[in-house]
Design a protein around this motif. Structure first.
Motif, short mmCIF file in Angstrom:
data_model
loop_
_atom_site.label_atom_id
_atom_site.label_comp_id
_atom_site.label_asym_id
_atom_site.label_seq_id
_atom_site.Cartn_x
_atom_site.Cartn_y
_atom_site.Cartn_z
N GLY A 180 -26.49 -3.42 9.34
CA GLY A 180 -26.86 -3.87 10.68
C GLY A 180 -27.27 -5.33 10.70
O GLY A 180 -27.16 -6.03 9.70
N ASP A 181 -27.75 -5.76 11.85
CA ASP A 181 -28.19 -7.14 12.00
C ASP A 181 -29.44 -7.44 11.20
O ASP A 181 -29.71 -8.57 10.85
N GLY A 182 -30.21 -6.41 10.98
CA GLY A 182 -31.47 -6.62 10.28
C GLY A 182 -31.91 -5.29 9.70
O GLY A 182 -31.21 -4.27 9.85
N PRO A 183 -33.04 -5.26 9.04
CA PRO A 183 -33.46 -4.03 8.35
C PRO A 183 -33.71 -2.85 9.30
O PRO A 183 -33.36 -1.72 8.96
N VAL A 184 -34.28 -3.11 10.46
CA VAL A 184 -34.58 -2.01 11.37
C VAL A 184 -33.29 -1.43 11.95
O VAL A 184 -33.10 -0.21 12.01
N ASN A 185 -32.42 -2.32 12.35
CA ASN A 185 -31.12 -1.92 12.86
C ASN A 185 -30.38 -1.07 11.82
O ASN A 185 -29.81 -0.02 12.13
N SER A 186 -30.42 -1.51 10.56
CA SER A 186 -29.73 -0.79 9.49
C SER A 186 -30.32 0.61 9.29
O SER A 186 -29.58 1.58 9.10
N LEU A 187 -31.64 0.70 9.33
CA LEU A 187 -32.30 2.00 9.18
C LEU A 187 -31.87 2.94 10.30
O LEU A 187 -31.58 4.12 10.07
N ASP A 188 -31.84 2.39 11.50
CA ASP A 188 -31.45 3.17 12.67
C ASP A 188 -30.03 3.72 12.50
O ASP A 188 -29.77 4.90 12.73
N VAL A 189 -29.13 2.86 12.06
CA VAL A 189 -27.74 3.27 11.86
C VAL A 189 -27.64 4.36 10.80
O VAL A 189 -26.97 5.38 10.97
N ALA A 190 -28.34 4.17 9.69
CA ALA A 190 -28.29 5.14 8.59
C ALA A 190 -28.85 6.49 9.03
O ALA A 190 -28.30 7.55 8.72
N LEU A 191 -29.95 6.46 9.77
CA LEU A 191 -30.59 7.70 10.22
C LEU A 191 -29.67 8.49 11.13
O LEU A 191 -29.51 9.71 10.99
N VAL A 251 -35.90 -18.21 14.58
CA VAL A 251 -35.17 -17.31 15.49
C VAL A 251 -33.96 -16.73 14.78
O VAL A 251 -33.21 -17.44 14.12
N SER A 252 -33.76 -15.43 14.92
CA SER A 252 -32.58 -14.78 14.33
C SER A 252 -32.48 -13.37 14.89
O SER A 252 -33.44 -12.86 15.45
N ARG A 253 -31.34 -12.72 14.68
CA ARG A 253 -31.24 -11.30 15.02
C ARG A 253 -31.90 -10.46 13.93
O ARG A 253 -32.15 -9.28 14.09
N ASN A 254 -32.13 -11.10 12.81
CA ASN A 254 -32.72 -10.41 11.66
C ASN A 254 -34.17 -10.87 11.56
O ASN A 254 -34.45 -12.06 11.35
N ILE A 255 -35.10 -9.95 11.68
CA ILE A 255 -36.50 -10.33 11.74
C ILE A 255 -36.96 -10.99 10.45
O ILE A 255 -37.83 -11.88 10.46
N LEU A 256 -36.36 -10.61 9.33
CA LEU A 256 -36.77 -11.23 8.07
C LEU A 256 -36.27 -12.67 8.01
O LEU A 256 -36.97 -13.56 7.52
N GLU A 257 -35.07 -12.89 8.51
CA GLU A 257 -34.57 -14.26 8.49
C GLU A 257 -35.37 -15.15 9.45
O GLU A 257 -35.65 -16.31 9.13
N ALA A 258 -35.72 -14.62 10.60
CA ALA A 258 -36.54 -15.40 11.54
C ALA A 258 -37.88 -15.75 10.91
O ALA A 258 -38.35 -16.89 11.01
N SER A 259 -38.47 -14.78 10.23
CA SER A 259 -39.76 -15.03 9.56
C SER A 259 -39.58 -16.07 8.46
O SER A 259 -40.42 -16.95 8.27
N TRP A 260 -38.49 -15.96 7.75
CA TRP A 260 -38.20 -16.88 6.64
C TRP A 260 -38.10 -18.33 7.15
O TRP A 260 -38.67 -19.24 6.57
N GLN A 261 -37.40 -18.53 8.26
CA GLN A 261 -37.28 -19.88 8.82
C GLN A 261 -38.66 -20.46 9.15
O GLN A 261 -38.95 -21.63 8.85
N ALA A 262 -39.47 -19.64 9.77
CA ALA A 262 -40.80 -20.13 10.16
C ALA A 262 -41.65 -20.42 8.92
O ALA A 262 -42.40 -21.40 8.90
N LEU A 263 -41.52 -19.59 7.90
CA LEU A 263 -42.26 -19.82 6.65
C LEU A 263 -41.81 -21.13 6.01
O LEU A 263 -42.62 -21.96 5.59
N LEU A 264 -40.49 -21.34 5.93
CA LEU A 264 -39.96 -22.56 5.31
C LEU A 264 -40.43 -23.81 6.05
O LEU A 264 -40.79 -24.81 5.45
N ASP A 265 -40.42 -23.74 7.38
CA ASP A 265 -40.89 -24.88 8.16
C ASP A 265 -42.36 -25.17 7.86
O ASP A 265 -42.77 -26.33 7.77
#
Lengths: 527, 527
Positions: free
Chosen positions: A427-438, B490-504
């Protein structure tokens, strides 16, 4: 004196000056059509000289409104420029709207210090600009900026500006409290003064810097104004414009005025929420009339009274603005709140008392059932032993890898009776992926799950004081057949919180469709 | 007639009836001390008969307030019970406060239909209850519930109730617009009527169901009331109580009244934000005086004017309520906005024009620099070539596994010059783990990073319409030495969005401390 108050909406212009709003042309068209449907009289579509995007909006909107008059906003001509050559006025003509709203200074300080004009210059600019647009057959509204401050420092000049607008042929003169600092009694006084100075019908344009935009608008109507300018949900610069969603029901239900398409007033809440959604802003839950909390009762003593006589604590019927009454189950509640919502509970039983305690404990840990009625329902029905176990979660795993690309993947292992199912989702991200797998795993045994669609997902960090280790609450809204399911999950781990909310949504869908748990040996068809 | 208006705060009682608030005893003590510091006259600490938690609060608070008078809230005695035997009144006495606030019905409908009393009963209950508490040497305030509705349907009875309270010895009579439905001119009229009926000083208790709580409170003061009851940030049931953070500056700065400790008014914003933080609620950015947007200017034409004359669009000086002016860089902005904030930009250069375009594009994609000035600063300084590359991210990986336990782990691989560093981090969740891993890797080469502490983390799902695949914006606040760093991703992936903010946040800390990039060959000590 007419009983009808014109509603003039500037959500698409002044409203967009609110921090965090950015409307596309399509967004503006949707909002304009909504305002038209609700009977707003004027829709200020934009400021063509300032925002070229607006030109396209005006072209497209022209054919779509059946009642509301499309209005272009702009300034009076610049100093030293002939009206025919002024770019501002030219842009307004090019917008080809039936109505133009011109703003000009009505305060000595603003005209001389901010714009550097002579007092006479300013008067000429006002009169000539209006006259020019009138000659082009536009209806012209004049916004007298800083009028109330202008009156406080030099009332003669402020009134001269109004007279200049009248001489130019303005059909409406709107008095603006541009910096939002005036008090209601001042507004009434100066509106009455203006009524004696000019014969043109008057309007009011208030700002909310003192928390008085609504009150000031109503005070102007009391003083004789017959047009109110404002925005949906009070959007606007700084503390916002006058909130038309508050003013409109006050005018009709409290002040015996006519305004808008009154049959639509009972759908006011839909108007407010739809515009918020288009603007991608969170609705204000505490907003008068339309906020989620407006008819939501929490304290036990209120709840007891409201069950007997709704008008005990309600100033208008919720249905008159498109709402219904809500009773919260919370720590201030007693049995009353639970019993109001769950009719199969036995008021005298221990179960109810325990449930109230359980809810209070969970809420103290961050759960919020006020927004998650489906999770609440599961909690209650589980306590009564009415919800079977449909499956067991053996394991889940979710990961995100960024190398050249970003890859999100999750695996889920569930057990149903003697069988286990392992599935992977991308998925687009971890939550999306979990949702798809479930869903992949579950729909093999419970095909009905394919009808469960995730629609909305919200995250709230509960106590930011711990940085990235903070408690997180996830809320999910899903649709299942014709029903809306809202569930909640809480954890320090955002994936786990999301997982809880997802599981509750699945359990709820299976339970509400009377699905028989597969491991009970029968085919798992819903009844 | 006195110029001084008593400020009576009920955040700890009426305020807690707001959906989503739950205050611990410690929370209440912190708020009470804050109110005391700001010079509030009465602090209504709770409702002892209704909430046993409040008893502990009253015990602990007793010794902590130096100015504000602690007040216990409760109802008049029950029908058919002697005052000495009434549990409500007993609970108030047990709270051992100097002041008690008793509420009673002042409307025929409320007394007879909701409580099932005879009109005479109600009067006796009011008078006897107040008298009883006065005999115990308490100062007694009577809250005349539903007073304005009562006047509208049966004004004689409503005034009789006030006289009964006066006869019982009440030192204050507070007129309550309990369902929030009255209009300001009605309030003034009925307050003036009440002043002619009793000699006891009067107060006002307004609710915001019609968006008029502030206006109604000020209207009551105009009518002669000398006490205003309300809450910080307007917290309360349904649409809230009267917002004291709006009323107090209006009274002092606009209406020439004295109220509270006026020296503290210039820290009003701190009061509002601190209470919001204790209550774990998001502050209202558009709140008058104290909201983040209250002195924030967005539209280009406003910005141009405000740079010359701040009072052009401000009704009070921002500093008078503890704020400072802000100019946003946004799509409605022009060069003015960027130049206001970044003095090293050359107004005539192409760079500025390009930057404005870049910001508008990024904002259209979901970035919000209004809250993330550090990311904005990096953007500007990078465009000027002023920010070196401190390290390269080769890879990251974050995962969450739930089996028996929940495990969160992340690995980060960074490259600095010829060296690479791989580290693993464990944490409460995936973002926390990434943060830990990143710091482990970086602080080996840039020890100064150990002084960077993550303080606050917010997630916003931008377009919920796509469910779990929606665009997500992450905001991070960090502290580094004495500076606050705010960044966005900003991203569709919450981890990537968090990562960008952390790097900044890391880049900003390294840049602002003039750290020399390690791969330039020198020891990476900050200058």
């Amino acid at each position: 004196m007419t009983n009808r108050i014109q509603l003039y909406d500037t959500t698409l212009r002044d409203g967009t000056q609110r921090r965090g709003i950015s409307l596309s042309v399509e967004d503006k068209l949707q909002i304009a059509q909504l305002l038209d449907e609700f009977g707003f009289d004027y829709v200020e579509g934009g400021w063509p000289a300032s925002n070229p995007k607006d030109t396209m909006f005006f072209q497209l909107a022209k054919t779509r409104l059946t009642h509301a008059k499309l209005t272009a906003f702009g300034s009076t001509r610049r100093r030293g420029v002939f009206v025919e050559d002024d770019a501002n006025l030219r842009a307004i003509l090019d917008a080809q709207c039936p109505v133009a709203t011109l703003f000009g200074k009505s305060s000595v300080f603003q005209a001389t210090q901010i714009l550097g004009l002579s007092l006479q210059d300013n008067l000429e600019m006002v009169e000539e600009s209006i006259q020019f647009l009138r000659q082009h057959d536009l209806e012209v509204i004049f916004d007298a900026e800083h009028f109330f401050d202008g009156c406080k420092s030099d009332v003669d000049y402020a009134l001269q500006v109004l007279r200049a607008a009248e001489a130019g042929g303005a059909q409406w003169i709107v008095l603006c409290d541009t910096n939002g600092g005036s008090l209601p009694h001042e507004i009434t006084e100066y509106v009455e003064l203006a009524r004696r100075a000019v014969s043109v019908p008057l309007g009011i344009h208030a700002h909310n810097d003192s928390g008085l935009a609504v009150a000031n608008s109503l005070a102007a109507v009391i003083g004789g104004a017959t047009m109110v300018q404002g925005t949906i949900n009070g959007y606007g610069e700084r503390c916002g414009n006058a909130n038309l969603c508050t003013i409109w029901p006050n005018l009709v239900y409290k002040m015996n005025r006519q305004a808008g398409r009154e049959l639509m007033l009972k759908e006011l809440t839909r108007l407010s929420r739809t515009v918020a959604e288009i603007a991608n802003l969170m609705p204000d839950d505490s907003a008068p009339f339309v906020g989620d909390n407006a008819f939501t009762h929490k304290a036990g003593v209120h709840v007891g009274a409201v069950r007997k006589f709704p008008e005990a604590y309600e100033h208008v019927h919720p249905e008159s603005v498109g709402q219904s009454r809500r009773i919260l189950v919370s720590e201030l509640a007693g049995k009353s709140n639970l019993l109001y919502n769950f009719h199969n509970l036995d008021a005298s039983s221990e179960t109810v008392t325990e449930l109230v305690q359980t809810v209070k404990k969970l809420e103290a840990r961050g759960y919020q059932y006020e927004d998650a009625p489906s999770s609440m329902k599961l909690l209650v029905e589980r306590s009564l032993g009415n919800v079977p176990s449909y499956f067991e979660v053996d394991r889940f795993h979710a990961s995100v890898t960024k190398d050249q690309r970003m890859i999100s993947e999750a695996t889920v292992r569930i057990i149903i009776g003697n069988e286990h199912f392992v599935e992977v989702g991308e998925g687009d991200g971890p939550v999306n992926s979990l949702d798809v797998a479930l869903r992949k795993a579950l729909s093999q045994i419970y095909p009905i799950i394919e009808g469960l669609r995730l629609k909305d997902y919200k995250v709230r960090v509960l106590d930011g004081r711990d940085g990235t280790g903070a408690l997180v609450r996830v809320w999910i809204r899903s649709e299942f057949r014709d029903e809306t399911i809202q569930t909640v999950g809480v954890s320090r781990n955002i994936l786990e919180a999301s997982w809880q909310a997802l599981l509750d949504s699945v359990d709820y869908a299976l339970w509400v469709s009377h699905t028989v748990p597969a491991h009970l040996g029968k085919q798992s068809q819903p009844l």
